[in-house]
Design an enzyme around this catalytic site. Sequence first.
Site, PDB file in Angstrom:
ATOM      1  N   TYR A 184      16.936   4.616   9.440  1.00 23.47           N
ATOM      2  CA  TYR A 184      16.707   4.109   8.343  1.00 23.47           C
ATOM      3  C   TYR A 184      17.799   3.781   7.565  1.00 23.47           C
ATOM      4  CZ  TYR A 184      14.570   3.915   3.734  1.00 23.47           C
ATOM      5  OH  TYR A 184      14.487   3.502   2.515  1.00 23.47           O
ATOM      6  N   LEU A 240       0.955  -1.180   0.203  1.00 24.64           N
ATOM      7  CA  LEU A 240       0.040   0.177  -0.122  1.00 24.64           C
ATOM      8  C   LEU A 240       0.908   1.189  -0.085  1.00 24.64           C
ATOM      9  CD1 LEU A 240      -2.695  -1.034   2.447  1.00 24.64           C
ATOM     10  CD2 LEU A 240      -2.753  -1.180   0.135  1.00 24.64           C
ATOM     11  N   GLY A 241       2.380   1.192   0.249  1.00 20.50           N
ATOM     12  CA  GLY A 241       3.048   2.436   0.012  1.00 20.50           C
ATOM     13  C   GLY A 241       3.431   2.800  -1.280  1.00 20.50           C
ATOM     14  N   ASP A 245       1.748  -8.643   9.134  1.00 24.84           N
ATOM     15  CA  ASP A 245       2.694  -7.813   9.740  1.00 24.84           C
ATOM     16  C   ASP A 245       4.059  -8.563   9.599  1.00 24.84           C
ATOM     17  OD1 ASP A 245       4.401  -6.585  11.587  1.00 24.84           O
ATOM     18  OD2 ASP A 245       2.856  -6.647  13.190  1.00 24.84           O
ATOM     19  N   LYS A 285      19.439  -0.044   6.552  1.00 18.74           N
ATOM     20  CA  LYS A 285      19.436  -0.490   4.936  1.00 18.74           C
ATOM     21  C   LYS A 285      20.926  -1.177   4.765  1.00 18.74           C
ATOM     22  CE  LYS A 285      15.207   0.139   3.134  1.00 18.74           C
ATOM     23  NZ  LYS A 285      14.569  -1.334   2.721  1.00 18.74           N
TER      24      LYS A 285
END
Length: 315
Positions: free
Chosen positions: A138, A10-11, A49, A142
């Site tokens: 973040y 949904l992003g 999830d 990564k």
Amino acid sequence: MDTILVTGALGQIGSELVPTLRTRYEDVEVVASDIEPDPDVSGPYEAVDVTDRAQLEAIIEEYDVDTVFHLAALLSAAGEQNPDRAFNVNVGGLHNVLEVGREYKLDRIVVPSSIAVYGPATPDNPSERTIRSPTTMYGITKVLAENLGAYYHKKYNLDVRGIRLPGIVSHKTRPNGGTTDYAVDAFYEAVWEGEYTYFIREDTRLPMVYMSDAIDALITLAEAEESDLQYQCEYNISALSFTAKELSKRIEERVDEFQARYEPDERQSIADSWPSTLDDTAARSDWGWSAEYDLDKMVDEMVHSLRQRAERALS
């Protein structure tokens, strides 16, 4: 590929990757998944999830999944607001996907990385093996994702691959929580309000890519022969690089009386830590990466598409 699972569907990326995959592979079942329980989307969808391994296993078994595009993540700015959650989702979620991939012997896992792996110690126009020195949770997650992908490939022969995405510009779904969100928000506010206040300086230059090029890169990499790849999850892609002021100028040429202001906030320090351009020689030579959109073509399509949406909303 017989059955593809897309996490984080949904992003910003997932909302366009899923329909593209379904159009491209008519005989392949594409299962969209995200944490929302009942979204208004077409096609197979499951609430998952990614921090819950049992949920992932259940979907892999139910649909007999062989390929995963793992997009579920908290982005840079949102990750700084909730670093614990960012670590749990970005690292714990990926670890679950990799473990399920190992257990069920999946054919391929595609895991996007980010320019956020770079930092102040990184020189401009870095290549894949240039020093990574992230300053955000973040970016740290990564780097771990890239290393985990390489580890599972070497130790378990699991085909994990990915690209370092720059900022993504798109008109279908607004981003949420990224440092490069201004490159999308400026268009929305220009078309609907005629003005926009950037949260970065006007001279801030960052690498970007238009969404259709980003989608093409992910799919092209997924289709590449494994033997042609010299890297696992580290490929840079480069398409555009522009300052906020240059973007405003292009918008002003197409939106009469657009007013741009610049009020840098805490996200400026994140933007300052990233390189302004990327060396993507390896992606071009190994699997044929190339971008279709330059700055003017991107601005034309963004303004045209958002104007059409505004007109429909008023009719």
